[in-house]
Motif scaffolding. Structure first.
Motif, mmCIF file in Angstrom:
data_model
loop_
_atom_site.group_PDB
_atom_site.id
_atom_site.type_symbol
_atom_site.label_atom_id
_atom_site.label_comp_id
_atom_site.label_asym_id
_atom_site.label_seq_id
_atom_site.Cartn_x
_atom_site.Cartn_y
_atom_site.Cartn_z
ATOM 1 N N GLY A 61 0.787 -1.225 0.000
ATOM 2 C CA GLY A 61 0.000 0.000 0.000
ATOM 3 C C GLY A 61 0.818 1.274 0.000
ATOM 4 N N HIS A 62 2.141 1.144 -0.012
ATOM 5 C CA HIS A 62 2.980 2.342 -0.063
ATOM 6 C C HIS A 62 3.717 2.419 -1.384
ATOM 7 N N ILE A 63 3.985 3.647 -1.830
ATOM 8 C CA ILE A 63 4.824 3.831 -3.009
ATOM 9 C C ILE A 63 6.262 3.754 -2.518
ATOM 10 N N ILE A 64 6.976 2.701 -2.939
ATOM 11 C CA ILE A 64 8.340 2.599 -2.429
ATOM 12 C C ILE A 64 9.357 3.147 -3.419
ATOM 13 N N GLU A 65 8.913 3.335 -4.646
ATOM 14 C CA GLU A 65 9.838 3.933 -5.609
ATOM 15 C C GLU A 65 9.023 4.421 -6.786
ATOM 16 N N GLU A 66 9.448 5.525 -7.383
ATOM 17 C CA GLU A 66 8.775 5.927 -8.607
ATOM 18 C C GLU A 66 9.721 6.706 -9.496
ATOM 19 N N GLY A 67 9.414 6.763 -10.761
ATOM 20 C CA GLY A 67 10.312 7.479 -11.658
ATOM 21 C C GLY A 67 10.041 7.128 -13.101
ATOM 22 N N LEU A 68 10.993 7.487 -13.951
ATOM 23 C CA LEU A 68 10.858 7.195 -15.370
ATOM 24 C C LEU A 68 10.964 5.694 -15.579
ATOM 25 N N PRO A 69 10.197 5.159 -16.514
ATOM 26 C CA PRO A 69 10.239 3.717 -16.736
ATOM 27 C C PRO A 69 11.651 3.227 -17.071
ATOM 28 N N ALA A 70 12.352 3.956 -17.888
ATOM 29 C CA ALA A 70 13.688 3.520 -18.286
ATOM 30 C C ALA A 70 14.555 3.291 -17.052
ATOM 31 N N LYS A 71 14.473 4.224 -16.153
ATOM 32 C CA LYS A 71 15.267 4.128 -14.922
ATOM 33 C C LYS A 71 14.812 2.929 -14.066
ATOM 34 N N ILE A 72 13.501 2.884 -13.790
ATOM 35 C CA ILE A 72 12.995 1.863 -12.870
ATOM 36 C C ILE A 72 13.251 0.454 -13.403
ATOM 37 N N PHE A 73 12.996 0.256 -14.661
ATOM 38 C CA PHE A 73 13.112 -1.108 -15.175
ATOM 39 C C PHE A 73 14.568 -1.537 -15.359
ATOM 40 N N SER A 74 15.455 -0.568 -15.592
ATOM 41 C CA SER A 74 16.825 -0.996 -15.851
ATOM 42 C C SER A 74 17.687 -0.912 -14.591
ATOM 43 N N ASP A 75 17.380 0.066 -13.733
ATOM 44 C CA ASP A 75 18.292 0.263 -12.620
ATOM 45 C C ASP A 75 17.554 0.831 -11.417
ATOM 46 N N PRO A 76 16.688 0.032 -10.838
ATOM 47 C CA PRO A 76 15.890 0.552 -9.713
ATOM 48 C C PRO A 76 16.794 0.839 -8.509
ATOM 49 N N ASP A 77 16.411 1.823 -7.747
ATOM 50 C CA ASP A 77 17.170 2.127 -6.549
ATOM 51 C C ASP A 77 16.849 1.158 -5.421
ATOM 52 N N ASN A 78 15.585 0.764 -5.390
ATOM 53 C CA ASN A 78 15.102 0.008 -4.238
ATOM 54 C C ASN A 78 15.343 -1.493 -4.433
ATOM 55 N N GLU A 79 15.823 -2.125 -3.379
ATOM 56 C CA GLU A 79 16.144 -3.548 -3.440
ATOM 57 C C GLU A 79 14.883 -4.390 -3.725
ATOM 58 N N ARG A 80 13.770 -4.017 -3.061
ATOM 59 C CA ARG A 80 12.506 -4.741 -3.217
ATOM 60 C C ARG A 80 12.039 -4.665 -4.686
ATOM 61 N N THR A 81 12.195 -3.495 -5.272
ATOM 62 C CA THR A 81 11.815 -3.326 -6.672
ATOM 63 C C THR A 81 12.640 -4.260 -7.556
ATOM 64 N N ARG A 82 13.916 -4.279 -7.285
ATOM 65 C CA ARG A 82 14.826 -5.120 -8.062
ATOM 66 C C ARG A 82 14.372 -6.591 -7.988
ATOM 67 N N GLN A 83 14.122 -7.067 -6.766
ATOM 68 C CA GLN A 83 13.662 -8.452 -6.576
ATOM 69 C C GLN A 83 12.380 -8.718 -7.356
ATOM 70 N N PHE A 84 11.445 -7.788 -7.204
ATOM 71 C CA PHE A 84 10.153 -7.979 -7.846
ATOM 72 C C PHE A 84 10.306 -8.085 -9.362
ATOM 73 N N LEU A 85 11.088 -7.184 -9.911
ATOM 74 C CA LEU A 85 11.241 -7.184 -11.367
ATOM 75 C C LEU A 85 11.935 -8.450 -11.841
ATOM 76 N N GLN A 86 12.876 -8.943 -11.053
ATOM 77 C CA GLN A 86 13.534 -10.189 -11.416
ATOM 78 C C GLN A 86 12.529 -11.345 -11.436
ATOM 79 N N ALA A 87 11.668 -11.397 -10.398
ATOM 80 C CA ALA A 87 10.711 -12.507 -10.292
ATOM 81 C C ALA A 87 9.701 -12.474 -11.442
ATOM 82 N N VAL A 88 9.312 -11.290 -11.834
ATOM 83 C CA VAL A 88 8.249 -11.185 -12.831
ATOM 84 C C VAL A 88 8.763 -11.481 -14.239
ATOM 85 N N ARG A 89 9.988 -11.126 -14.484
ATOM 86 C CA ARG A 89 10.529 -11.331 -15.831
ATOM 87 C C ARG A 89 10.491 -12.802 -16.213
#
Ligand SMILES: Nc1ncnc2c1ncn2[C@@H]1O[C@H](COP(=O)(O)OP(=O)(O)OP(=O)(O)O)[C@@H](O)[C@H]1O
Ligand SMILES: Nc1ncnc2c1ncn2[C@@H]1O[C@H](COP(=O)(O)OP(=O)(O)OP(=O)(O)O)[C@@H](O)[C@H]1O
Ligand SMILES: [Mg+2]
Ligand SMILES: [Mg+2]
Lengths: 299, 212, 272, 259, 272
Positions: free
Chosen positions: E244-272
């Motif tokens: 329920g919280h926004i833990i990271e936001e930004g341009l798609p290019a940035k988020i998908f290629s090089d997220p700052d947040n560790e949780r985001t990174r994990q999530f994107l890895q799992a979904v790919r």
């Protein structure tokens, strides 16, 4: 169904329309439908004759379960009950009885050969045998007052005969005429009837007579009916002519002096007197208390 | 019109009939229906078509024709049976045809994947029924069976047609003796409501609990 | 069609020699009512081979697996498993249906994992797994239990034996279903879109278990999947279906990177 | 055997005359009242404000919780005595049958409204449809298809229910058969009656199924959903609908109010 | 949290000037019974912006869209659309619920496409599309029909107007659903996993339509999707949710290629 109970002008209305609707209980030989689907029977014959004399030519019948006869009358489903209903105090409180039309005696229907040797209620007392009684009939109340243990209740006379025939009951108590007729009509049923008896409770003969029933407010109709009735009952020959074909005899003709009022008040002494003629006497002084309860479960 | 006296007189009388007859008929009738219903459901599925078809017709015929007629027929056809016995048997058999439908629905509600998984594991038919299908089907069916039992309970007054002295028959008798049905029928109606509403609520609870 | 191998299996029943394919479809016809789904299909799979079936929806992939599992009836033709007839045998040139007992004997060599898991909800995880070994193979409960716990360990659920299926996530349920299939020691494992019903996050754990399985055993596998990466990693051969026909087959590296057939190319583009 | 057939021959005219008439009048009238009562109570329960829904619920529970036989006696004897309103035999039968089975029908209606997929309710909100438009154009046509199997079951129950109208002095088929029993014997009288009832039920059921098919084809429903609907109907009939209302229905219901 | 923009909307109702965000969530709280899904959420979306919401299952993405569509009731806080209150207004510092009529007026600016399409099965495709314009907006049938045919053309189904939904593939149904939503001329379009219920082959056609829509209109879009490539192509901003919280936001290019947040990174890895 027709309009509600009415304002007591049923006589007028019936005379106007030439039609009266009566309830019957489907009991041979009082009031029943024959194989041709015609309404007939002893009480029907008397009523038809009376109504005709009153200018009502057409009598329509409605078959009704015994228990529902008076409730249906009072809510206006029909104008009279022609089922030879016994005149009893409880009933008189709820409906208006005409003067006695026919006298009742009781009998027991038993298996052929009367294996238990029964003759009346007294012969059943203490034996533990099963006695069938018809729901709402006076024998039901009498059996109860006498404290008979094993009674079963049936809905119709036919059911009672069936109960005896197939051994569900050892005896079936109902009015003599009904059961005798049934036993005669069903020679293969394996049943017979005992001699007629009048139940005796506390030494008083439980004299009973039946008549046609009207709503309490229909006084005009009742009076007109009684007037015509007296002409038939008062004339032995006419009485037998009317009901003879249904097995009734002069014995079933109400004695002069016996009134609906006596029976309605439960005045068995007066009734006993009337029945036994002017000289008849009874031995009990205060019998009203016990006889009041003849037909009800309460006291 | 309304007589308190009659009302209070009717209560114990009808309560007695309720306990001694209505409840007895309901309980025994339910037992018969629960067992026979399952028999019909499985038999129609497993019997060869030549036997299953007439059985299905019979069950359907009973389900689609009125209980009062069944009561009268059996009552008069089998003289040696008491009215009470006839009542219990007939109402039990009548409702078994409904319960058979419930069982059938319960069995059909089991996803085909369950049958297929059983086949894929080469489980024999008997084991599949016993270990996989029936445990799930009956669990699915129980609430429905309970509701049919309640429906049966409310149909016990049909036994008035063969004068089994259940509550409403007694109420009518009582009414006949006092020439008015007002009090007795009120008591009968209230007793029905008092008994069936809480049971229905219980059934709903059970149903929620049983849902996987 | 490039795959019409047809090594006439004229004798009634082959001995289990190495030369016989593990699975052979011979002139298989399958109709549903008036629609023909398979029309004289021929192919075979060798022992230990991992074959992936790809193709558009409705092309008949599932039907092939279900025929092997005897969940559908063969309309015509033969299926041989290790040279033994599965549901129909050829005797004196005639097609004869086998008795249920005989079918069952061959079917026991085949296991299947379904898209919808199909665990028995009325049993615990452990009961699900030992049910068939005990009641079909006649193992003792103890024996089956030991084996089941081993298998649960293998799929990473060693501690969930007493759970009920409904208490597990989809990915966990599917892993139990794999363990349940393996408990029968099948020679052949059929996998029909086993990750399609899973949340994307849970797909990985199931594919992991299957990859491990492929690496450490020599079970013959027939796989239907939309996970192309997994298909590429795990399979020896890919068969592309269209309308019940094999329109192209070959090594995964070839098919996925440079298919010969235009329809295959289109399909792979759409799915990616 | 010939006795049997001559018995049947004697019985049939009477069964098919007055008896059939009373049965059919009770059935047809009862059916109309049943559907009306079911639709009104079901809609009120599902869509009306809480206080009104509670009243509808109480009415439904009153009629489902007691017995048809009691209700017949009540309408025929008790209500006229207490209120002076006397409906007469035929109307009493029609009203009692209609209310009794209509109460079950209300559950069918409510269950069917619940069974209209939540997405359909939500979409009407997403398209800002007013209540009347939503019900008339989207929800009711779908719910109708779902409730027909339930009404089919109820119609058959209703036919069977008419067999007790002799308690309010109507001479229906059952009553006539019981009378004929003495004249023509048990089996000719009652077997004829049973077959007549069966045929009526069959005809009604066939007509209803035809209607079901039509309504469902209009929605493009497959066999599976139809079977599902039948099953739901049976469950609803047995009084099981309420449980579903608690879970699936609440969302749809909230939907229903806020526009 | 990086996104706590909170431009105090103190007045009751803003004029529709350019400075006001199209959508603004202010201190939004959403509870289901005792579980709190959103706990004081703040964010805003500009006119014409396309924002993709990503995050693990249960993180509240759907809930946000449903709150906007008034399919769920706000537990606390405010939602403003073009500065107008959606369901609750602030008057003298107090939170006041709006009347259904008022809610409806604002809601009409918002359209939604659902995962399950939710076409009305009792109507043809064309009827589905013109239903709301005619009965809600009061357009004439002719007018609505012309527009509907245009829209059908646009989603590539110009010839299927008389078909019934059940006769269409999932992808086609979803395209009709998009056309239906567009027929109301919404300023805001909510898309909740609109391709998740589709066969993989059919995903492309729906995403194509949406990409076209994004390119040719300036509708504000709020998108929940697992199709990362699509999200990257179409969106101006990505918001990553967790619990329920926004833990990271930004341009798609940035988020998908090089997220700052560790949780985001994990999530994107799992979904790919
Ligand atoms: N039980 C059935 N009855 C009728 N037709 C069926 C049945 N099962 C499958 N079919 C049809 O057979 C064809 C092949 O279906 P199958 O399920 O094998 O396809 P598939 O390749 O597995 O597709 P998908 O990728 O969608 O799973 C389809 O046209 C399908 O409609
Ligand atoms: N009607 C409801 N009743 C109770 N809890 C609910 C309800 N709807 C959603 N929730 C809960 O709210 C939380 C957020 O749900 P939501 O559907 O918004 O998540 P999501 O991010 O869309 O997840 P997914 O990716 O699975 O769609 C979850 O924990 C969910 O269980
Ligand atoms: Mg498939
Ligand atoms: Mg979601």
């Amino acid at each position: 169904g027709d309009d509600g109970g009415g304002e007591g002008n049923t006589l007028e209305r019936a005379q106007e329309e030439g039609t009266i609707k009566i309830a019957y209980a489907g009991e041979i030989p009082y009031s029943f439908e024959n194989d041709e689907g015609e309404l007939t029977g002893a009480t029907i014959a008397i009523d038809e004759e009376i109504f005709k004399a009153l200018g009502i030519d057409n009598v329509e019948g409605q078959l009704v379960e015994w228990d529902a006869l008076i409730p249906g009358l009072n809510k206006g489903e029909y104008d009279a009950v022609s089922a030879g209903m016994s005149i009893l105090p409880d009933r008189c409180a709820k409906a208006a009885f005409a003067e006695p039309t026919i006298m009742y005696t009781s009998t027991l229907m038993v298996a052929e050969g009367n294996p238990e040797g029964l003759s009346d209620f007294a012969s059943i007392e203490g034996t533990g045998l099963t006695l069938a009684v018809q729901s709402g009939a006076i024998e039901q109340g009498q059996a109860q007052d006498l404290g008979l243990e094993n009674t079963m209740t049936v809905n119709s006379a036919q059911d009672g005969m069936d109960a005896v025939a197939n051994g569900r009951a050892d005896a079936f108590a109902l009015t003599n005429i009904t059961l005798s007729t049934m036993a005669e009509d069903n020679p293969d049923a394996g049943v017979e009837t005992t001699d007629a008896f009048v139940a005796e409770i506390d030494g008083l003969k439980q004299i009973s007579a039946g008549s046609t029933v009207f709503r309490p407010e229909d006084t005009a109709l009742l009076e007109a009916y009684n007037e015509e009735l007296a002409k038939i009952v008062g004339d032995e020959q006419r009485f037998v002519e009317t009901v003879g074909e249904f097995g009734f005899t002069d014995a079933e003709r109400p004695p002069e002096g016996l009134t609906a009022e006596m029976l309605c008040e439960g005045d068995l002494e007066a009734a006993n007197e009337a029945a036994d003629g002017a000289g008849g006497s009874t031995d009990s002084e205060d019998s009203t208390g016990s006889t009041d309860s003849t037909d009800s479960t309460d006291g | 019109m309304w007589e308190n006296e009659l009302f209070f007189e009717a209560v114990p009388l009808l309560l007695e009939a309720f306990i001694k007859v209505t409840l007895v008929v309901t309980v025994l009738g339910t037992l018969i229906a629960v067992v026979l219903g399952l028999v019909w459901a499985i038999a129609v599925r497993e019997l060869p078509p030549l036997l299953a078809a007439p059985l299905r017709f019979l069950v359907d015929f009973i389900r689609m024709t009125p209980l009062p007629v069944h009561l009268l027929v059996i009552y008069y056809a089998f003289n040696s049976l008491s009215a009470m016995t006839v009542g219990i048997l007939v109402i039990g058999v009548h409702y078994s045809t409904y319960m058979a439908e419930s069982y059938r629905a319960g069995i059909e509600s089991i996803r085909s994947g369950q049958w297929e998984a059983a086949t894929a594991l080469s489980l024999p038919a008997s084991r599949t029924w016993r270990a996989v299908i029936l445990p799930q089907a009956i669990r699915n069916t129980l609430p429905s069976l309970g509701n049919w039992a309640i429906a049966m309970f409310k149909d016990t007054p049909f036994l008035i047609f063969i004068s089994v002295p259940e509550m409403v028959t007694r109420a009518r008798e009582f009414g006949g003796q006092h020439f008015t049905y007002v009090e007795a029928m009120t008591v009968a109606g209230v007793l029905f409501l008092l008994a069936s509403y809480p049971t229905a609520v219980l059934m709903r609870k059970l149903e929620k609990k049983l849902a996987y | 069609m490039p795959t019409d191998q047809n090594p006439d299996p004229a004798t009634t029943s082959h001995p289990h020699n190495g030369g016989v394919p593990r699975i052979q479809f011979e002139d298989v016809v399958k109709k549903f009512g008036s629609t023909t789904v398979l029309e004289g299909l021929n192919f075979s799979v060798d022992r230990g081979e991992r074959v992936t079936l790809i193709g558009p929806s409705g092309s008949g992939k599932t039907t092939i697996l279900r025929l092997l599992m005897t969940l559908e009836e063969l309309t015509d033709g033969y299926v041989w498993v290790d040279g033994d007839p599965l549901t129909h045998d050829r005797r004196d040139g005639k097609r004869v249906e086998l008795k249920p007992k005989q079918v069952s004997a061959v079917r026991k060599r085949i296991g299947m994992v379904f898209q919808q898991f199909n665990l028995f909800p009325n049993m615990t995880v452990l009961q699900n797994i030992i049910e068939a070994p005990v009641h079909v193979l006649g193992q003792s409960t103890e024996q089956a239990r030991t084996k089941a716990l081993e298998l649960l360990d293998r799929v990473g659920l060693g501690d969930r034996g007493d759970a009920h299926p409904m208490q597990l996530s989809g990915g966990q349920q599917q892993r139990v279903a794999i363990a349940r299939a393996l408990a029968m020691d099948p020679e052949i494992l059929l996998l029909d879109e086993v990750t399609s019903a899973l949340d994307p996050e849970l797909v990985g754990e199931v594919l992991g278990v299957l990859q491990d399985l492929a690496a450490t055993t020599d079970i013959t596998m027939l796989i239907v999947t939309h996970e192309m990466q997994f298909a590429q990693d795990v399979s020896d051969r890919v068969m592309m279906f269209d309308s019940g026909h094999i329109i192209e087959e070959g090594l995964p590296a070839k098919i996925f990177s440079d298919p010969d057939n235009e329809r295959t190319r289109q399909f792979l583009q759409a799915v990616r | 055997m010939s006795d049997f057939f001559s018995g049947v021959a004697t019985a049939l005219p009477r069964l098919l005359g007055e008896g059939l008439l009373a049965t059919l009048v009770s059935f047809a009238g009862g059916a109309v009242v049943m559907v009306l009562v079911a639709v009104v109570l079901g809609l009120v329960e599902h869509q009306a404000p809480a206080w009104l829904a509670v009243i509808a619920r109480v009415i439904v529970e009153l009629f489902r919780g007691s017995s048809l036989v009691v209700q017949l006696f009540f309408f025929f004897y008790v209500i006229p005595t207490l209120t002076g309103v006397d409906l007469g035999s035929t109307w009493t039968a029609i009203i009692a049958l209609g209310l009794n089975y209509g109460a079950y029908g209300a559950e069918v209606v409510r269950g069917s409204l619940n069974a209209v997929p939540r997405g359909q309710w939500e979409t009407t909100t997403a398209l800002s449809m007013p209540w009347a438009t939503k019900m008339r154009r989207v929800i009711w046509p779908q719910a109708w298809a779902l409730m027909l199997p339930g009404f089919n079951n109820l119609m058959v129950m209703l036919i069977k229910g008419t067999a007790v109208v002799s308690l309010v002095l109507l001479s229906d088929i059952t009553f006539e058969a019981d009378q004929l029993r003495r004249q023509v014997g048990l089996w000719p009288a009652f077997l004829s009656a049973l077959v007549i009832y069966y045929l009526i039920a069959l005809v009604v059921s066939t007509v209803m199924r035809w209607g079901e098919g039509r309504a469902q084809r209009r929605l493009g429903l497959g066999d599976f959903q139809i079977r599902q609907a039948r099953r739901d109907a049976a469950k609803v009939l047995a009084g099981a609908a309420a449980a579903e209302a608690g879970s699936g229905g609440s969302g749809a219901r909230r939907e229903g109010r806020d526009t």
